[in-house]
Enzyme design. Structure first.
Site, mmCIF file in Angstrom:
data_model
loop_
_atom_site.group_PDB
_atom_site.id
_atom_site.type_symbol
_atom_site.label_atom_id
_atom_site.label_comp_id
_atom_site.label_asym_id
_atom_site.label_seq_id
_atom_site.Cartn_x
_atom_site.Cartn_y
_atom_site.Cartn_z
ATOM 1 N N GLY A 233 0.738 -1.458 0.721
ATOM 2 C CA GLY A 233 -0.559 -0.144 0.101
ATOM 3 C C GLY A 233 0.669 1.062 0.404
ATOM 4 N N ASP A 235 1.951 5.430 2.161
ATOM 5 C CA ASP A 235 2.710 5.097 3.289
ATOM 6 C C ASP A 235 2.156 5.560 4.712
ATOM 7 O OD1 ASP A 235 5.049 5.700 1.867
ATOM 8 O OD2 ASP A 235 4.578 8.166 1.831
ATOM 9 N N SER A 327 -0.551 6.411 -2.939
ATOM 10 C CA SER A 327 -0.032 8.259 -3.810
ATOM 11 C C SER A 327 1.092 8.406 -4.164
ATOM 12 C CB SER A 327 -1.846 8.491 -3.231
ATOM 13 O OG SER A 327 -2.137 8.359 -3.271
#
Length: 600
Positions: A233, A235, A327
């Site tokens: 995934g 952070d 992201s």
């Protein structure tokens, strides 16, 4: 196996061409045999404890290479792979092997044979981007099945001596992180773990706080059954797992309480006793789609010491891993040098290791009149107030926009150009880095009259991170107080490199030097702040070289707000705090990563 060009070792033609070499110290055997290597041709293959090497049989009699119609052919010299770069070997039975042969005129042609085969799976670093790793496969063929099986057994024996590699991992997959491709990324890299015989227990997160709850409630006995935990995934998921583990297992004093502004503080006094120990944290609201919302109270799980073994940090054995699908993926970019799932997966499988600083952030009060008990949060990357907090708050209004909402929210917050009255006290541990002569440096750099000295960037096997701090630095530590209006206040644990800030907030921040980089952006005209932001977004930029920017290396700082308040952005999650303290723990956790590579 009867082959043309048996080179140096006499043997019985009825037996496989194998040599055993055991020295007086009873070290593992060394094997040597003729094989056919797929896409290459007949080779002499040698196995030693540190790796495999092979040499084309033709090159043994033609060291100078050959040419085809005047075109120079590729060199046929020695080639090898280290055992430390091999992650698996397997026997694949009978099948085709493609050979590259030479005619008398020196031309190449392809020849296909059927034989028994085994494959060696290893890693290769990109020459253009040394931090980027790829998986490679070398296939070797032989007429004798037992010969292939024996080589597989011997290579596996050497792989078994690589004791730093994980054998069992707990994996959390965030399906909605970044571009919502977490599950697909795991499906792409999972075969690498299976091939390397690494057992994985996979948990796909189903709700906000799922990973935190699981790690906060897991017993130490179960935790120690794994060699590490891996986040697939962004952070946010990594920090959720980090907090779930550390909140109930890291016992440390609080950082100093923010000074009472009603009392006079001598800026040359040393910090006093920091106070009680951390026991629990608070619910936080996420500002990133990659970070699950921590919507439930983060209450520490307390295991029965009579039934559960103790697990504490720093921990020599247990490590964290991160496979990027978020992201920004700043942690991965700083610790591996590449935002690449395969690179991260291979570094985990090979048991790469580096230590990482972790900051402990304690919120003392939510407002001036509140009586809240202290709450704690751990962060591996960044905590920011003012501009950074406002962007997260504003972006929550536009969640339907996806990741682009951050650009939109950032533009709106920039145009508002709000500053906040606050006081920051920090431990001054080295020469003040306030940019008192920033304008002169910018003018010289603009006209290329002088060059700034090269920054000591963090990299694999970094000397700064591997050097012990001396006691002299700590003995000279003093408390310094700064009061004023700030556009933003930031504390970087690492450089926080990402696609929008290629050098990060602080280019020369290190992964494990035991310091926070405190960045104070004082109130200034909007055009100057834009100049700062454009430098931040530029590779090789100088965002800290402005008169309105203060940059300090510190181990601890405190914060108190006055008047209108913003919020703190702690790794993409909102933390409301009127009074806050933070401290860094050097090398608190170990990561499955090697550090960014630099070009030779």
């Amino acid at each position: 196996m009867k082959r043309n060009g048996d080179y140096s070792m006499p043997h019985d033609d009825s037996q496989p061409h194998i040599q055993y070499d055991i020295d007086a110290a009873d070290k593992p055997s060394i094997l040597a045999s003729n094989f056919f290597m797929d896409q290459v041709g007949e080779i002499l293959l040698t196995l030693k404890p540190d790796g495999l090497s092979w040499k084309l049989m033709e090159s043994l009699s033609n060291e100078d290479g050959s040419s085809c119609w005047g075109i120079r052919l590729a060199s046929k010299g020695d080639t090898s792979i280290k055992i430390s770069d091999v992650y698996a070997v397997d026997f694949i039975d009978w099948g085709l092997v493609h050979e590259t042969r030479h005619t008398n005129a020196g031309c190449l042609f392809d020849h296909v044979s059927e034989m028994y085969r085994f494959r060696v799976h290893g890693i290769q670093k990109s020459k253009a981007q040394p931090s980027l790793w790829t998986s490679i496969i070398h296939t070797f063929g032989h007429d004798d099945k037992q010969t292939c099986q024996m080589w597989v057994k011997q290579i596996n024996m050497f792989l078994g001596l690589e004791t730093n590699r994980p054998k069992s991992l707990l994996v959390f997959v965030h399906p909605r992180s970044g571009k919502r491709n977490g599950c697909r990324i795991w499906e792409n890299v999972a075969p690498l773990f299976s091939r390397a015989k690494v057992k994985t227990k996979v948990v796909v997160t189903e709700r906000a706080g799922h990973a935190f709850d699981a790690m906060n409630s897991i017993t130490n006995r179960e935790l120690t059954s794994y060699d590490g935990v891996v986040a697939v995934g962004g952070d946010g998921l990594f920090n959720e797992i980090l907090n779930g583990i550390l909140l109930s297992r890291h016992n440390a004093p609080y950082p100093p309480v923010p000074p009472d502004h009603s009392q006079t503080v001598d800026t040359h006094n040393e910090i006093v006793d920091p106070g009680p120990t951390v026991t629990m944290a608070e619910p936080l609201a996420s500002g990133e789609d990659e970070s699950p919302l921590l919507s439930t109270p983060l209450e520490s799980h307390v295991a029965n010491p009579n039934l559960d073994p103790e697990v504490s940090f720093p921990n020599e054995r247990f490590r964290f891993g991160l496979i990027p699908s978020g992201s920004t993926d700043a942690i991965v970019m700083c610790t591996t040098g590449a935002r690449d799932p395969v690179t991260s997966a291979l570094q985990i499988i090979l048991g790469e290791r580096l230590q990482l600083d972790i900051a402990q952030v304690v919120r003392w009060k939510t407002s001036r009149t509140s009586k809240d008990e202290p709450r704690v949060r751990y962060t591996a990357s960044f905590a920011g107030y003012g501009f950074y907090g406002d962007v997260i708050t504003e972006s929550e209004k536009y969640r339907w926009m996806g990741p682009t909402r951050y650009d939109y929210a950032g533009t709106k917050v920039f145009l508002k150009h709000r500053s906040y009255d606050a006081e920051v006290s920090y431990i001054k541990v080295e020469q003040d880095k306030t940019n008192t002569r920033a304008n002169q440096r910018r003018i010289k750099a603009f006209w290329d009259l002088s060059k700034e000295p090269e920054r000591a960037l963090c990299h694999a096997k970094c000397n700064v991170c591997n050097t012990n701090q001396t006691s002299d630095t700590l003995q000279e530590s003093k408390l310094t107080r700064v009061r004023g209006r700030f556009l933003s206040i930031g504390a970087a644990v690492i450089s926080c490199r990402n696609e929008k800030a290629p050098d990060g907030f602080v280019a020369d921040a290190h992964l494990s030097d035991g310091f926070l980089d405190l960045i104070l952006i004082k109130d200034c005209p909007r055009a100057f702040y834009l100049w700062h932001l454009t430098q931040l977004a530029r590779k090789g930029g100088t965002p800290l070289d402005f008169d309105f920017v203060e940059h300090h290396k510190t181990t601890t700082f405190t914060f108190t707000s006055f008047g209108d308040e913003s919020v703190w952005n702690v790794d993409g999650e909102v933390l409301v705090a009127h009074k806050l303290s933070a401290q860094v723990f050097r090398g608190l956790i170990s990561l499955y990563a090697s550090g960014p590579e630099t070009r030779e």
